[in-house]
Scaffold this motif. Structure first.
Motif, mmCIF file in Angstrom:
data_model
loop_
_atom_site.group_PDB
_atom_site.id
_atom_site.type_symbol
_atom_site.label_atom_id
_atom_site.label_comp_id
_atom_site.label_asym_id
_atom_site.label_seq_id
_atom_site.Cartn_x
_atom_site.Cartn_y
_atom_site.Cartn_z
ATOM 1 N N PRO A 124 -7.284 -0.579 3.213
ATOM 2 C CA PRO A 124 -7.615 0.580 4.358
ATOM 3 C C PRO A 124 -6.236 1.187 4.533
ATOM 4 O O PRO A 124 -6.201 2.166 5.111
ATOM 5 C CB PRO A 124 -7.780 -0.577 5.663
ATOM 6 N N VAL A 125 -4.858 0.273 4.474
ATOM 7 C CA VAL A 125 -3.771 1.142 4.743
ATOM 8 C C VAL A 125 -3.538 2.200 3.602
ATOM 9 O O VAL A 125 -3.165 3.247 3.842
ATOM 10 C CB VAL A 125 -2.346 -0.012 4.815
ATOM 11 N N TRP A 126 -3.900 1.872 2.343
ATOM 12 C CA TRP A 126 -3.684 2.821 1.275
ATOM 13 C C TRP A 126 -4.592 4.186 1.659
ATOM 14 O O TRP A 126 -4.517 5.092 1.340
ATOM 15 C CB TRP A 126 -4.017 2.212 0.107
ATOM 16 N N THR A 127 -5.895 3.712 2.067
ATOM 17 C CA THR A 127 -6.693 5.008 2.492
ATOM 18 C C THR A 127 -6.074 5.799 3.416
ATOM 19 O O THR A 127 -6.165 6.983 3.405
ATOM 20 C CB THR A 127 -8.232 4.450 2.760
ATOM 21 N N ALA A 161 0.815 -1.217 0.084
ATOM 22 C CA ALA A 161 -0.067 0.085 -0.208
ATOM 23 C C ALA A 161 0.905 1.372 0.178
ATOM 24 O O ALA A 161 0.234 2.301 -0.728
ATOM 25 C CB ALA A 161 -0.699 -0.100 1.245
ATOM 26 N N TYR A 162 2.006 1.457 0.693
ATOM 27 C CA TYR A 162 2.993 2.519 0.708
ATOM 28 C C TYR A 162 3.517 2.653 -0.723
ATOM 29 O O TYR A 162 3.701 3.797 -1.094
ATOM 30 C CB TYR A 162 4.055 2.201 1.705
ATOM 31 N N ILE A 205 -10.516 -6.956 9.898
ATOM 32 C CA ILE A 205 -11.174 -7.434 8.689
ATOM 33 C C ILE A 205 -10.556 -8.922 8.418
ATOM 34 O O ILE A 205 -11.296 -9.754 8.210
ATOM 35 C CB ILE A 205 -11.162 -6.629 7.795
ATOM 36 N N VAL A 206 -9.267 -8.837 8.224
ATOM 37 C CA VAL A 206 -8.574 -10.213 7.821
ATOM 38 C C VAL A 206 -8.654 -11.370 8.891
ATOM 39 O O VAL A 206 -9.180 -12.352 8.202
ATOM 40 C CB VAL A 206 -7.097 -9.825 7.487
ATOM 41 N N ILE A 254 -3.745 -0.315 9.389
ATOM 42 C CA ILE A 254 -3.264 -1.502 9.765
ATOM 43 C C ILE A 254 -4.405 -2.252 10.761
ATOM 44 O O ILE A 254 -4.671 -3.317 10.654
ATOM 45 C CB ILE A 254 -1.914 -1.414 10.307
ATOM 46 N N LEU A 255 -4.688 -1.334 11.635
ATOM 47 C CA LEU A 255 -5.675 -1.979 12.722
ATOM 48 C C LEU A 255 -6.921 -2.219 12.131
ATOM 49 O O LEU A 255 -7.509 -3.316 12.193
ATOM 50 C CB LEU A 255 -5.895 -0.883 13.728
#
Length: 286
Positions: free
Chosen positions: A170-173, A91-92, A215-216, A209-210
């Motif tokens: 979510p991390v990308w967001t 995502a980074y 979700i995962v 990340i949380l």
């Protein structure tokens, strides 16, 4: 009267959604809970008028179910860790790319969601089977064949492939809220890239990340198709056991008790993890 009417407007607007939520989630959960306390006779089936705790007692005291719950949660935890290790850096990288490459890579990440999970499971079964491409490559280098199909390896690999988009997005967001100028300012003040990543990027990414890991973990712990198709009949997870109790043994009360126990355990793990990570996040910001 006007003030009361104004306060009632949000409830009226959210009324249809609340009614649908109750009809599709709360009512089935309530019926399942009632079913889990019913008795069961192999000869006659569910004893609707009988109240018993025998099914929960069996789940909590039988080592067979202890082993299944332990396998389910360590696989879910391992899948979550692998998705964090792969998805967060991915995502980074995506957030630092320019168009059109960013859109192309996002499409690649989201592409597995466009294919049925059953199709993906059969694809991995062909790749990881005794005559699959992976074992064929291992034979060429003198390592294989290695038994991967119907093992924990196949389940973990397939779950990571299926659930990775739920970590990346979510991390990308979260990274979209980070101003690149802040990183450049830190680097201009002689901060090393590692310190910039740890002190500036990581606190901003941690909520993503949380969210992604919750979700995962929840989806991995309750997954049915992947363990059922790639784990086989011997590698049991909780969802496959519930399926067997409902459709093979026809012991619906025991299946309901196992399913509700999985739900409660899943919620306990996720809430504890959320509180732990959120506490560290607040300390980092403070």
């Amino acid at each position: 009267m006007t003030l009361l009417h104004a306060r009632a407007v949000p409830w009226w607007l959210s009324g249809p959604a609340l009614a649908m939520f109750s009809a599709l989630l709360l009512v089935p959960l309530g019926l399942t809970a009632v079913l889990s306390f019913n008795g069961f006779d192999p000869a006659t089936g569910v004893q609707a008028g009988e109240f018993t705790l025998a099914h929960y007692r069996q789940v909590f005291t039988d080592p067979y179910y202890h082993a299944i719950f332990w396998r389910t949660f360590w696989i879910a935890g391992l899948v979550t860790l692998l998705c964090v290790a792969i998805g967060a850096p991915e995502a980074y990288v995506i957030s630092r790319m320019r168009t059109p490459w960013r859109s192309i890579l996002l499409l690649v990440v989201l592409a597995p969601l466009l294919v049925s999970v059953v199709v993906r499971a059969f694809g991995w079964s062909m790749l990881l089977g005794p005559e699959g491409l992976v074992n064929g490559a291992l034979r060429r280098i003198g390592v294989g064949p290695v038994k991967m199909l119907y093992t924990e390896i196949a389940v973990v690999v397939a779950l990571v492939h299926v659930l990775l988009p739920f970590m990346v997005i979510p991390v990308w967001t979260s990274l979209q809220k980070l101003d690149p100028g802040v990183e450049n300012a830190a680097l201009s003040l002689q901060a090393t890239p590692l310190i910039t990543l740890r002190r500036i990027v990581l606190p901003q990414v941690l909520p993503g990340i949380l969210s992604g890991s919750l979700i995962v973990f929840g989806l991995a712990a309750s997954s049915f198709a992947i363990p059922g198709l790639l784990g086989g009949r011997r590698l049991k997870m909780v969802a496959t056991v519930v399926y067997d109790e409902y459709l093979h043994a026809l012991n619906w009360p025991l299946g309901a008790a196992i399913g509700l126990t999985l739900l409660a355990a899943n919620l306990a793990v996720m809430l504890s993890y959320h509180r732990l990570v959120e506490g560290h996040y607040r300390k980092a910001l403070g």
